[in-house]
Scaffold this active site. Structure first.
Site, mmCIF file in Angstrom:
data_model
loop_
_atom_site.group_PDB
_atom_site.id
_atom_site.type_symbol
_atom_site.label_atom_id
_atom_site.label_comp_id
_atom_site.label_asym_id
_atom_site.label_seq_id
_atom_site.Cartn_x
_atom_site.Cartn_y
_atom_site.Cartn_z
ATOM 1 N N ASP A 175 -5.725 -21.979 -18.513
ATOM 2 C CA ASP A 175 -5.064 -22.844 -17.529
ATOM 3 C C ASP A 175 -5.839 -24.139 -17.267
ATOM 4 O O ASP A 175 -5.379 -24.996 -16.525
ATOM 5 C CB ASP A 175 -4.871 -22.089 -16.195
ATOM 6 C CG ASP A 175 -3.714 -21.116 -16.272
ATOM 7 O OD1 ASP A 175 -3.036 -21.060 -17.315
ATOM 8 O OD2 ASP A 175 -3.476 -20.395 -15.281
ATOM 9 N N ARG A 215 5.753 -14.992 -24.375
ATOM 10 C CA ARG A 215 5.020 -14.297 -23.311
ATOM 11 C C ARG A 215 5.569 -12.878 -23.193
ATOM 12 O O ARG A 215 6.328 -12.546 -22.281
ATOM 13 C CB ARG A 215 5.112 -15.087 -22.008
ATOM 14 C CG ARG A 215 4.506 -16.472 -22.182
ATOM 15 C CD ARG A 215 4.474 -17.276 -20.931
ATOM 16 N NE ARG A 215 3.396 -16.882 -20.037
ATOM 17 C CZ ARG A 215 3.087 -17.559 -18.935
ATOM 18 N NH1 ARG A 215 3.749 -18.634 -18.611
ATOM 19 N NH2 ARG A 215 2.104 -17.150 -18.157
ATOM 20 N N PRO A 216 5.173 -12.021 -24.128
ATOM 21 C CA PRO A 216 5.706 -10.663 -24.134
ATOM 22 C C PRO A 216 5.230 -9.853 -22.935
ATOM 23 O O PRO A 216 4.230 -10.201 -22.308
ATOM 24 C CB PRO A 216 5.140 -10.067 -25.428
ATOM 25 C CG PRO A 216 3.945 -10.885 -25.762
ATOM 26 C CD PRO A 216 4.175 -12.244 -25.176
ATOM 27 N N ILE A 217 5.956 -8.785 -22.612
ATOM 28 C CA ILE A 217 5.521 -7.912 -21.514
ATOM 29 C C ILE A 217 5.365 -6.470 -22.006
ATOM 30 O O ILE A 217 5.449 -5.530 -21.231
ATOM 31 C CB ILE A 217 6.477 -7.980 -20.300
ATOM 32 C CG1 ILE A 217 7.923 -7.735 -20.733
ATOM 33 C CG2 ILE A 217 6.382 -9.300 -19.574
ATOM 34 C CD1 ILE A 217 8.815 -7.370 -19.579
ATOM 35 N N ASP A 218 5.141 -6.350 -23.322
ATOM 36 C CA ASP A 218 5.035 -5.007 -23.896
ATOM 37 C C ASP A 218 3.906 -4.185 -23.266
ATOM 38 O O ASP A 218 4.032 -2.963 -23.115
ATOM 39 C CB ASP A 218 4.843 -5.099 -25.418
ATOM 40 C CG ASP A 218 3.643 -5.942 -25.792
ATOM 41 O OD1 ASP A 218 3.611 -7.137 -25.395
ATOM 42 O OD2 ASP A 218 2.726 -5.441 -26.458
ATOM 43 N N LYS A 222 -3.148 -19.444 -6.305
ATOM 44 C CA LYS A 222 -1.726 -19.150 -6.539
ATOM 45 C C LYS A 222 -1.547 -17.810 -7.255
ATOM 46 O O LYS A 222 -0.714 -16.988 -6.857
ATOM 47 C CB LYS A 222 -1.087 -20.260 -7.382
ATOM 48 C CG LYS A 222 0.287 -19.888 -7.917
ATOM 49 C CD LYS A 222 0.862 -20.953 -8.812
ATOM 50 C CE LYS A 222 0.429 -20.859 -10.247
ATOM 51 N NZ LYS A 222 1.233 -20.012 -11.125
ATOM 52 N N ASN A 223 -2.308 -17.607 -8.317
ATOM 53 C CA ASN A 223 -2.063 -16.416 -9.123
ATOM 54 C C ASN A 223 -2.481 -15.127 -8.407
ATOM 55 O O ASN A 223 -1.923 -14.063 -8.678
ATOM 56 C CB ASN A 223 -2.746 -16.535 -10.489
ATOM 57 C CG ASN A 223 -2.009 -17.540 -11.372
ATOM 58 O OD1 ASN A 223 -0.871 -17.903 -11.075
ATOM 59 N ND2 ASN A 223 -2.658 -17.976 -12.435
ATOM 60 N N ARG A 228 4.810 -26.412 -8.693
ATOM 61 C CA ARG A 228 4.785 -24.943 -8.724
ATOM 62 C C ARG A 228 3.418 -24.413 -8.306
ATOM 63 O O ARG A 228 3.319 -23.312 -7.763
ATOM 64 C CB ARG A 228 5.054 -24.431 -10.141
ATOM 65 C CG ARG A 228 6.448 -24.733 -10.636
ATOM 66 C CD ARG A 228 6.592 -24.305 -12.046
ATOM 67 N NE ARG A 228 6.527 -22.860 -12.089
ATOM 68 C CZ ARG A 228 7.121 -22.113 -12.994
ATOM 69 N NH1 ARG A 228 7.815 -22.685 -13.946
ATOM 70 N NH2 ARG A 228 7.027 -20.828 -12.950
ATOM 71 N N ARG A 271 7.195 -16.603 -13.448
ATOM 72 C CA ARG A 271 6.716 -15.579 -14.355
ATOM 73 C C ARG A 271 6.292 -14.318 -13.587
ATOM 74 O O ARG A 271 6.525 -13.195 -13.996
ATOM 75 C CB ARG A 271 5.513 -16.192 -15.084
ATOM 76 C CG ARG A 271 4.803 -15.274 -15.971
ATOM 77 C CD ARG A 271 5.115 -15.540 -17.401
ATOM 78 N NE ARG A 271 4.721 -14.409 -18.183
ATOM 79 C CZ ARG A 271 5.528 -13.775 -18.992
ATOM 80 N NH1 ARG A 271 6.769 -14.163 -19.141
ATOM 81 N NH2 ARG A 271 5.103 -12.746 -19.687
ATOM 82 N N CYS A 274 6.424 -20.909 -17.123
ATOM 83 C CA CYS A 274 6.122 -22.080 -17.937
ATOM 84 C C CYS A 274 6.285 -21.747 -19.405
ATOM 85 O O CYS A 274 5.881 -20.676 -19.863
ATOM 86 C CB CYS A 274 4.691 -22.556 -17.674
ATOM 87 S SG CYS A 274 4.532 -23.542 -16.184
#
Ligand code: UD1
Length: 429
Positions: A304, A121-124, A22-23, A396, A92, A116
Site C-alpha cells: 500500500d 483478489r481471490p478469496i480462496d 482504516k484497515n 476511501r 473489499r 480497488c
C-alpha cells in the site's frame, strides 16, 4: 465530480496528526456485531470505506450511533438480516461481515467484494478457512453464502500470507468449539490490533503478530471500549510527501515501529529520520538518491506504500527498481505519472525508474486509493498546475487529505467545476 486542483513546487513543512487505521477499523467494525452488548470504538477514521461499513452494519438491524466524528457505538442485539448486499459492493472489506456473522450467527451472505482494482483478489483462503471450521460456502448470483450447524476449531495452513483471510478466520474461530491454529498467518499491525480488540471482547487469541495464531473458542463475546491504532499507511504517505517535495514533516500520533520499513527506505534515499515515542520527523534537504524496493508482507515494505515511493524515486538521482510482489496489477498509475514527465518502464511486476529532475503538472486520474494519493504527491512536486480526477478513490482511505496537505503548505483545493479551477489558478498565479 469533485477533483483536486494543485499547484506544485512548494516543500511541505510542519506537523500532521495521523488518524485511526482504516484497515483495522473495517475489521473491528464488522467484529463489533459479534456481541449483543454495546461496543464503543474510538479513533475511527471518517472515510468513505469506514462509513460504507457502518451503513452496511446498520442495514442488518444493528444499532449504530455516531457519537462523535471519530467515535461510534454499535449494538448488534437486534440483527435480523444476515445477507448484506447494500452499501458495501465497492468495499473489499465487506467480506469481514461474512466471518463476523458466520462466527456469531452461523449464517452469512455478502455480495462478492470488489474494492480497488489492483489485480486479481481471490478469496480462496478465506473459504478454505471457513470450510475447515465446518462451514458450507457457496457462491451464487454474486453472493457468497456461508452457513454451518456448528463450527469446530481446526488446524489451518494458509497457502499465501493474507491479511483478509487471517482476520476472517479469526472471527469465525473465536466462537467455534475448541482450538484453532492458523499457520502462515499475516503479521500486519492491524492484524495484531484486531486480535487485541477481539480479546478485549473476551476472545482467547494468542500469537497475533507471529506466523502462528492460536485461538481457543469461547461461548460468547461481551461489550468493550477500544481505541483503534494509528494508520501506518496514512503516516507513510505523508512521510513520502515530505521526501518527494524536499520538505520537513512530522507525523504525529503514530507507532514508529510500524513505520520502520518506510523509514529505512527513506534513509537509503538520503532523508533524515528523527523518531520519538509517538512521532516521526522526515527531513529532506537535497535531491533524493535511488534505491530498490520490493513489496512484501509485514514487516516488509507495504504494497500500500508502493505507488508513493515510486513517485518519490521518479525524482531521485540514478536508476531505481521497484518490485511489486503482492498484487499483480499495481502499476496502472505509471501511465498517468508518465504524462507528468516520469521516466518509468514497467515490465511485469517490476518498475524500472530513471529519475527525472522534476515532474510537470497535468490532468491525471486516480486509478485507485493509494495510487491516487501518490499522484497527489507527484502534483505537489510538479512545476505548474495539475488536476487529479476520480478523487473518490482517495477519499476511501484518507480523511481530510487536502486540508491536511494545505496545513503543511501544499497548494491544493477540492473543486467541483471548471470555474473553481480557474479561480484557484488566479489565486495561485
Ligand atoms: C489487505 C488490505 C490492503 C493491502 C493488503 C496487503 C484491507 C481492507 N486491505 O487486503 O489494503 O494492500 O492487505 O497488505 O485490510 N490472496 C489469495 N487468496 C486469498 C486471499 C488473498 O491468493 O484468499 C492473495 C492476494 O491475491 C494477494 C495476497 O494474497 O496476492 C495478499 O492479499 P491479502 O493480504 O488478502 O489482501 P487483502 O486482505 O485483500
Amino acid at each position: 465530480m469533485e477533483k483536486y486542483v494543485i499547484k506544485g513546487g512548494v516543500p511541505l513543512v510542519g506537523e500532521v496528526e495521523i488518524g485511526g487505521a482504516k484497515n483495522a477499523a473495517l475489521a473491528i467494525l464488522a467484529a463489533a456485531t459479534m456481541t449483543d452488548e454495546t461496543v464503543y470504538i474510538d479513533n475511527m477514521p471518517d472515510e468513505s470505506d469506514t462509513n460504507a461499513m457502518l451503513q452496511a452494519i446498520a442495514s442488518t438491524g444493528a444499532f449504530v450511533d455516531r457519537v462523535g466524528r471519530h467515535e461510534v457505538k454499535i449494538n448488534a442485539s437486534q440483527v435480523n438480516n444476515f445477507t448484506i448486499e447494500d452499501y458495501i459492493k465497492k468495499i473489499r472489506a465487506s467480506y469481514y461481515l461474512l466471518g463476523a456473522f458466520l462466527g456469531k450467527y452461523k449464517q452469512a451472505g455478502v455480495v462478492l467484494p470488489s474494492g480497488c482494482n489492483i489485480g486479481l483478489r481471490p478469496i480462496d483462503q478465506h473459504i478454505k478457512g471457513f470450510t475447515a471450521l465446518g462451514a458450507q460456502v457457496n457462491i451464487e448470483h454474486g453472493i457468497i453464502d456461508a452457513h454451518a450447524d456448528r463450527l469446530v476449531g481446526n488446524h489451518i495452513y494458509l497457502d499465501v500470507v493474507s491479511v483478509g483471510a487471517t482476520i476472517n478466520i479469526m472471527m469465525a474461530a473465536v466462537l467455534a468449539e475448541g482450538k484453532t491454529i492458523i499457520e502462515n498467518a499475516a503479521k500486519e499491525p492491524h492484524v495484531v490490533d484486531f486480535a487485541n480488540f477481539l480479546n478485549s471482547m473476551g476472545a482467547n487469541i494468542k500469537g497475533a503478530g507471529t506466523d502462528v495464531i492460536r485461538i481457543r473458542g469461547v461461548e460468547k463475546l461481551h461489550g468493550t471500549e477500544y481505541t483503534i491504532i494509528p494508520d501506518q499507511i496514512e503516516a507513510g504517505t505523508f512521510m513520502l510527501a515530505a521526501a518527494a517535495t524536499k520538505g520537513d514533516i512530522t507525523v504525529k500520533n503514530v507507532i514508529p515501529k510500524h513505520l520502520e520499513s518506510i523509514s529505512a527506505k527513506l534513509v537509503e534515499m538520503g532523508c533524515q529520520i528523527h523518531e520519538s515515542d509517538d512521532a516521526v520527523r522526515v527531513v529532506a534537504t537535497r535531491r533524493l538518491q535511488n534505491t530498490h524496493v520490493k513489496t512484501l508482507p509485514y514487516p516488509g515494505y507495504p504494497t500500500d506504500m508502493q505507488p508513493q515511493i515510486t513517485v518519490a524515486l521518479g525524482l531521485a538521482s540514478g536508476i531505481s527498481i521497484v518490485t511489486e510482489s503482492i498484487f499483480e496489477n499495481r502499476f496502472k498509475y505509471v501511465d498517468e505519472l508518465t504524462r507528468m514527465g516520469a521516466n518509468i518502464k514497467v515490465e511485469g511486476s517490476t518498475a524500472i525508474i530513471e529519475g527525472v529532475d522534476m515532474y510537470t503538472g497535468a490532468v491525471v486520474s486516480a486509478p485507485d486509493l493509494r495510487a491516487g494519493a501518490a499522484l497527489v504527491i507527484a502534483a505537489l512536486t510538479a512545476e505548474g498546475y495539475s488536476t487529479i480526477e476520480d478523487i473518490q478513490y482517495i477519499e476511501r482511505g484518507y480523511e481530510d487529505f487536502d486540508a491536511k496537505l494545505r496545513e503543511l503548505g501544499g497548494q491544493i483545493e477540492k473543486v467541483d467545476c471548471d470555474r473553481d479551477i480557474q479561480k484557484f489558478k488566479m489565486k495561485h498565479a
